[in-house]
Design an enzyme around this catalytic site. Structure first.
Site, mmCIF file in Angstrom:
data_model
loop_
_atom_site.group_PDB
_atom_site.id
_atom_site.type_symbol
_atom_site.label_atom_id
_atom_site.label_comp_id
_atom_site.label_asym_id
_atom_site.label_seq_id
_atom_site.Cartn_x
_atom_site.Cartn_y
_atom_site.Cartn_z
ATOM 1 N N ASN A 1 0.784 -1.511 -0.055
ATOM 2 C CA ASN A 1 0.031 -0.021 -0.017
ATOM 3 C C ASN A 1 0.994 1.315 0.069
ATOM 4 O O ASN A 1 0.458 2.239 -0.642
ATOM 5 C CB ASN A 1 -1.017 0.037 1.328
ATOM 6 C CG ASN A 1 -1.856 -1.049 1.256
ATOM 7 O OD1 ASN A 1 -1.974 -1.668 0.021
ATOM 8 N ND2 ASN A 1 -2.832 -1.227 2.237
ATOM 9 N N HIS B 1 -17.522 35.366 -31.137
ATOM 10 C CA HIS B 1 -18.789 34.495 -31.714
ATOM 11 C C HIS B 1 -18.311 34.197 -33.111
ATOM 12 O O HIS B 1 -19.227 34.003 -33.935
ATOM 13 C CB HIS B 1 -19.821 35.635 -31.710
ATOM 14 C CG HIS B 1 -20.391 36.000 -30.631
ATOM 15 N ND1 HIS B 1 -21.366 35.699 -29.585
ATOM 16 C CD2 HIS B 1 -20.007 37.273 -29.941
ATOM 17 C CE1 HIS B 1 -21.491 36.541 -28.702
ATOM 18 N NE2 HIS B 1 -20.383 37.630 -28.717
ATOM 19 N N LYS C 1 -8.105 15.833 -51.851
ATOM 20 C CA LYS C 1 -8.069 16.277 -50.548
ATOM 21 C C LYS C 1 -6.804 16.454 -49.658
ATOM 22 O O LYS C 1 -6.045 15.740 -50.035
ATOM 23 C CB LYS C 1 -8.989 15.309 -49.831
ATOM 24 C CG LYS C 1 -10.506 15.384 -49.899
ATOM 25 C CD LYS C 1 -11.001 16.370 -49.270
ATOM 26 C CE LYS C 1 -12.094 16.354 -48.412
ATOM 27 N NZ LYS C 1 -12.262 17.141 -47.468
ATOM 28 N N GLN D 1 -6.318 0.237 -7.859
ATOM 29 C CA GLN D 1 -5.465 -0.201 -8.346
ATOM 30 C C GLN D 1 -5.384 0.259 -9.953
ATOM 31 O O GLN D 1 -4.545 0.400 -10.737
ATOM 32 C CB GLN D 1 -5.227 -1.998 -8.797
ATOM 33 C CG GLN D 1 -4.412 -2.442 -9.809
ATOM 34 C CD GLN D 1 -4.415 -3.946 -9.540
ATOM 35 O OE1 GLN D 1 -3.425 -4.255 -8.452
ATOM 36 N NE2 GLN D 1 -4.922 -4.879 -10.188
HETATM 37 N N1 ARG Z 1 -1.410 -3.024 -7.476
HETATM 38 C C1 ARG Z 1 -1.776 -2.863 -6.116
HETATM 39 C C2 ARG Z 1 -2.375 -1.607 -6.469
HETATM 40 O O1 ARG Z 1 -1.780 -0.803 -7.270
HETATM 41 C C3 ARG Z 1 -0.853 -2.829 -4.867
HETATM 42 C C4 ARG Z 1 -1.316 -2.448 -3.694
HETATM 43 C C5 ARG Z 1 -2.079 -3.706 -3.246
HETATM 44 N N2 ARG Z 1 -2.565 -3.622 -1.807
HETATM 45 C C6 ARG Z 1 -3.438 -4.401 -1.330
HETATM 46 N N3 ARG Z 1 -3.806 -4.238 -0.143
HETATM 47 N N4 ARG Z 1 -3.902 -5.518 -2.061
HETATM 48 O O2 ARG Z 1 -3.093 -0.952 -5.894
#
Ligand code: ARG
Length: 464
Positions: free
Chosen positions: A116, A162, A289, A328
């Site tokens: 994350n 315009h 053209k 994602q």
């Molecule tokens: N490929 C995932 C994305 O882009 C990475 C993060 C994944 N995290 C998770 N908790 N599954 O979001």
């Protein structure tokens, strides 16, 4: 201790059976996010350096991991890396390969880190690079426009409102309006940097980490300005994605407006420009053209850039804190918008270099539509102290007279003018001269030749 099995998914000891093939394909982002490989590897290297510095892992393990990551980088660059949807995304493809290369010690890399925070770190690094690249391309656009403006300070055309002839202007002044648009775009891209310079690395899955990590170290090494403040917000925040997409949309909208303008100018009806072979196409049936497809494509692509902005906003609108897999797709939106925008700017640059402005037709068009009417009204105000409304009405009568007699304002004799404004002498005739009109607009930001020259110099200094 159970071993991490080679080529199995990370969670294979918890989720015992493989995902269905359909779901694997659906859930994998590897064919999109592999574009983050460089950022992923650099961020991993900095992370592992930090873990070692903080004595969370040993020097030996660190060196092994760095060596493995370098090898992977080389494999990817040389196109010898086998991306596999089984490992979902770029992060796990690289991690899996690291296991193959250095074995069990690869497992230390993900200490005090989650995908994350990993993914947004990579992503922010990538967008920073993209930002720079777009700004570089816009600089080229601005330079091309400036050099064209320098050549056309004394090219006269009608300014439109315009799409009707309104007041005479210099073509250079018109072109410099585009410079303003692109300068604002550049500023917007630069402003976005402030959130792109906050380092997400180290917030973990969502709550931070109990390891004694040093976020300031990774911040410095990855050239961020400061670590993000709140771990929960960090993993759920995609404002920086929306910022980029909005900025790209604005920039694309500007390019599209210019494209539309040039398509109109290139039409037989207007015939104010012609385009070089480099940027036109022919027809499969009509031999005569020369179509401005390059410009039409630019205009069309703007729609899909807006689409990316709206897709991202829509993904976000239903998401509580913090991370969800919906996020994602953010990469797809950004990569697509970036590619389209970059290509559009590059093609627009080509078009701008390959335009021939038809000065004669611009002049002919400027002579239509009584475009010095405002100058006549202003003359009455300045010389005879009329209230502007009275001057306006008197000018309207003069225009009506011209229309009836099928004459241009500049073709009127002083006696004809005197029928409407008896006090006037032939000094007034100069207000119908297009050049005089243009050069009289000396107010700051106006189209006078002197103003234009000053502006060109100012922009030239700024762009250096
Ligand atoms: N490929 C995932 C994305 O882009 C990475 C993060 C994944 N995290 C998770 N908790 N599954 O979001």
């Amino acid at each position: 201790m159970s071993k991490v099995k080679k080529n199995k998914s990370v969670w294979s000891s918890r989720i015992l059976n493989e995902n269905s093939n359909n779901f694997k394909k659906f859930g994998s982002s590897i064919y999109i996010d592999r574009r983050l490989f460089k950022e992923d590897i650099s961020a991993s290297m900095v992370h592992i350096e930090m873990l070692c510095k903080q004595k969370i892992i040993s020097l030996k393990v660190k060196n092994k991991i760095i060596w493995g990551l370098k090898k992977i980088l080389n494999e990817i660059v040389k196109k010898k890396f086998n991306f596999d949807i089984k490992h979902e995304d770029i992060h796990m493809n690289i991690e899996n390969r690291l296991f193959e290369i250095i074995g069990e010690d690869a497992g230390y890399l993900h200490t005090a880190r989650s995908r994350n925070d990993q993914v947004i770190t990579d992503f922010k690094l990538w967008i920073r690079k993209a930002n720079k690249e777009i700004i570089k391309n816009l600089d080229t656009t601005i330079k091309i426009i400036l050099s064209s403006s320098e050549k056309h300070i004394y090219t006269i055309m009608p300014g439109f409102t315009h799409l009707k002839n309104a007041q005479p202007i210099s073509l250079a002044h018109y072109l410099l309006a585009y410079v303003e648009m692109f300068s604002r775009d550049k500023k917007r891209f630069l402003r976005n940097l402030s959130s792109l310079l906050e380092n997400p690395l180290g917030v973990g899955a969502l709550s931070g980490t109990s390891y004694n990590i040093d976020r300031n170290y990774t911040t410095k090494k990855l050239k961020f300005d400061s670590p993000t403040n709140n771990s929960i917000d960090t993993v759920s925040d995609r404002d920086f994605v929306v910022d980029f997409l909005y900025t790209a949309s604005m920039c694309s909208m500007h390019i599209s407006r210019i494209a539309e303008e040039l398509i109109i100018w290139n039409s037989e009806g207007f015939n104010l420009i012609s385009l070089n072979d480099k940027v036109v196409t022919g027809s499969s049936i009509m031999p005569q053209k020369r179509n401005p497809d390059s410009l039409e494509l630019i205009r069309g692509k703007t729609g899909s850039i807006y689409g990316n902005l709206f897709s991202m906003l829509t993904v976000l609108k239903g998401l509580p804190l913090s991370y969800f897999k919906d996020l994602q797709d953010d990469k797809k939106f950004i990569f697509d918008a970036y590619d389209q925008l970059k290509n559009s700017i590059m093609v627009m640059n080509e078009v701008l270099k390959n335009i021939l402005f038809n000065k004669k037709n611009m002049q002919i068009l400027a002579e239509k539509g009584f475009i010095t009417s405002t100058d006549f009204a202003d003359y009455l105000v300045k010389v005879h102290n009329y209230p502007f409304r009275k001057a306006y009405q008197s000018t309207a009568s003069l225009v009506n007279y011209c229309e009836k007699k099928n004459k241009k304002l500049s073709e009127l004799t002083i006696n004809e003018i005197r029928k409407i404004e008896p006090k006037l002498n032939d000094k007034v005739l100069k207000v119908f001269n297009l050049k005089n009109s243009i050069d009289s607009k000396k107010s700051y930001g106006g189209t006078s030749f002197g103003n234009i020259k000053k502006m060109i110099n100012k922009y030239k200094k700024e762009i250096k």
